[in-house]
Design a protein around this motif. Structure first.
Motif, short mmCIF file in Angstrom:
data_model
loop_
_atom_site.label_atom_id
_atom_site.label_comp_id
_atom_site.label_asym_id
_atom_site.label_seq_id
_atom_site.Cartn_x
_atom_site.Cartn_y
_atom_site.Cartn_z
N LYS A 43 -9.67 -13.10 9.64
CA LYS A 43 -10.79 -12.37 9.02
C LYS A 43 -11.04 -11.06 9.75
N ASP A 44 -11.05 -11.10 11.09
CA ASP A 44 -11.29 -9.89 11.87
C ASP A 44 -10.20 -8.86 11.63
N GLU A 45 -8.96 -9.33 11.50
CA GLU A 45 -7.84 -8.44 11.22
C GLU A 45 -8.01 -7.76 9.86
N THR A 46 -8.46 -8.51 8.86
CA THR A 46 -8.71 -7.95 7.53
C THR A 46 -9.82 -6.91 7.58
N HIS A 47 -10.88 -7.21 8.33
CA HIS A 47 -11.99 -6.26 8.44
C HIS A 47 -11.55 -4.99 9.19
N ARG A 48 -10.74 -5.16 10.24
CA ARG A 48 -10.24 -4.00 10.99
C ARG A 48 -9.39 -3.10 10.09
N MET A 49 -8.56 -3.73 9.25
CA MET A 49 -7.70 -2.97 8.34
C MET A 49 -8.56 -2.16 7.36
N ALA A 50 -9.61 -2.79 6.84
CA ALA A 50 -10.50 -2.08 5.91
C ALA A 50 -11.22 -0.94 6.61
N GLU A 51 -11.64 -1.18 7.85
CA GLU A 51 -12.33 -0.14 8.63
C GLU A 51 -11.40 1.04 8.91
N VAL A 79 -12.05 -2.55 -0.44
CA VAL A 79 -12.95 -2.97 -1.52
C VAL A 79 -13.73 -4.20 -1.07
N GLU A 80 -14.92 -4.37 -1.63
CA GLU A 80 -15.69 -5.56 -1.34
C GLU A 80 -15.05 -6.75 -2.04
N VAL A 81 -15.14 -7.91 -1.41
CA VAL A 81 -14.51 -9.11 -1.95
C VAL A 81 -15.53 -9.87 -2.81
N PRO A 82 -15.19 -10.21 -4.05
CA PRO A 82 -16.10 -11.04 -4.86
C PRO A 82 -16.31 -12.41 -4.21
N ALA A 83 -17.43 -13.04 -4.49
CA ALA A 83 -17.81 -14.28 -3.81
C ALA A 83 -16.78 -15.39 -4.01
N ASP A 84 -16.27 -15.56 -5.22
CA ASP A 84 -15.29 -16.63 -5.48
C ASP A 84 -14.01 -16.40 -4.70
N ARG A 85 -13.54 -15.16 -4.69
CA ARG A 85 -12.31 -14.85 -3.96
C ARG A 85 -12.52 -15.00 -2.46
N ALA A 86 -13.68 -14.59 -1.97
CA ALA A 86 -13.98 -14.69 -0.54
C ALA A 86 -13.95 -16.15 -0.10
N LEU A 87 -14.55 -17.03 -0.90
CA LEU A 87 -14.55 -18.46 -0.55
C LEU A 87 -13.14 -19.02 -0.58
N SER A 88 -12.36 -18.63 -1.59
CA SER A 88 -11.00 -19.17 -1.69
C SER A 88 -10.12 -18.63 -0.56
N ALA A 116 -15.83 -10.06 4.08
CA ALA A 116 -16.72 -9.23 3.27
C ALA A 116 -15.94 -8.13 2.55
N VAL A 117 -14.92 -7.58 3.21
CA VAL A 117 -14.09 -6.51 2.62
C VAL A 117 -12.63 -6.83 2.84
N GLU A 118 -11.80 -6.28 1.98
CA GLU A 118 -10.35 -6.38 2.13
C GLU A 118 -9.75 -5.08 1.63
N VAL A 119 -8.45 -4.90 1.84
CA VAL A 119 -7.79 -3.70 1.33
C VAL A 119 -6.89 -4.08 0.16
N LYS A 120 -6.88 -3.18 -0.83
CA LYS A 120 -5.99 -3.36 -1.98
C LYS A 120 -5.16 -2.09 -2.12
N PRO A 121 -3.88 -2.24 -2.41
CA PRO A 121 -3.05 -1.04 -2.58
C PRO A 121 -3.39 -0.32 -3.89
N ARG A 122 -3.49 1.00 -3.80
CA ARG A 122 -3.80 1.81 -4.98
C ARG A 122 -2.84 2.98 -4.99
N ARG A 123 -2.13 3.14 -6.09
CA ARG A 123 -1.12 4.19 -6.19
C ARG A 123 -1.75 5.45 -6.77
N VAL A 124 -1.71 6.53 -6.00
CA VAL A 124 -2.29 7.81 -6.44
C VAL A 124 -1.26 8.90 -6.20
N GLY A 125 -0.77 9.46 -7.28
CA GLY A 125 0.12 10.62 -7.20
C GLY A 125 1.35 10.41 -6.36
#
Length: 157
Positions: free
Chosen positions: A139-147, A90-99, A73-82
């Motif tokens: 999947k659980d690892e991805t969700h834990r990282m997002a949490e 971020v929430e995962v779009p349906a197509d990407r989630a299925l893939s 349902a969620v994943e993490v994406k790197p974002r560069r700030v300062g």
């Protein structure tokens, strides 16, 4: 990859035996060197093994439920700030989630020890159906990282 123009998504033809688009996508991802008939044979053999081992369920329902259980349902994406990089959930779009679900199931299938690819795939599908196995762990690892990085959700773009 173009920055402005995004090419249109092509429709996926459903498979001939079960008339299911997700099986077609799965087979297309599993295929090596253009050998689609071999990939279909592996998939159908795996679904036959699933129907033998789980007698009260339709194998396509088992496959769809396994995909749904592995879909994130969620994943993490790197974002560069300062000057520092944050892992932003971020929430995962349906197509990407299925893939992602298809990729994770196939990766954990290939990592299994054992016999034929069909038997390994059947075992992994049954594990995912029962909320067990390496794909579910991923999947659980991805969700834990997002949490864990929920504090950086305000950097979402």
């Amino acid at each position: 990859m173009p920055r402005r123009y995004r090419p249109a998504k092509r429709p996926v033809r459903p498979d001939q035996k079960f008339n299911n688009e997700n099986i077609s996508r799965f087979v297309n991802r599993m295929m090596r060197d253009g050998k689609k008939s071999k990939a279909y044979r592996i998939m159908y053999d795996a679904l036959d093994l699933v129907s033998e081992r789980i007698t009260n369920q339709d194998p396509v329902v088992v496959f769809e439920t396994a995909l749904r259980n592995v879909t994130p349902a969620v994943e993490v994406k790197p974002r560069r700030v300062g000057g520092s990089t944050y892992q932003v959930p971020v929430e995962v779009p349906a197509d990407r989630a299925l893939s992602l679900a298809i990729r994770w199931i196939l990766a954990s299938t290939k990592a299994r020890n054992g016999r034929s690819m069909a038997e390994k795939l059947a075992a992994e599908l049954m594990d995912a159906f029962n909320n067990e196995g390496n794909a579910i762990r991923r999947k659980d690892e991805t969700h834990r990282m997002a949490e864990a990085n929920r504090a950086f959700a305000n950097y979402r773009w």
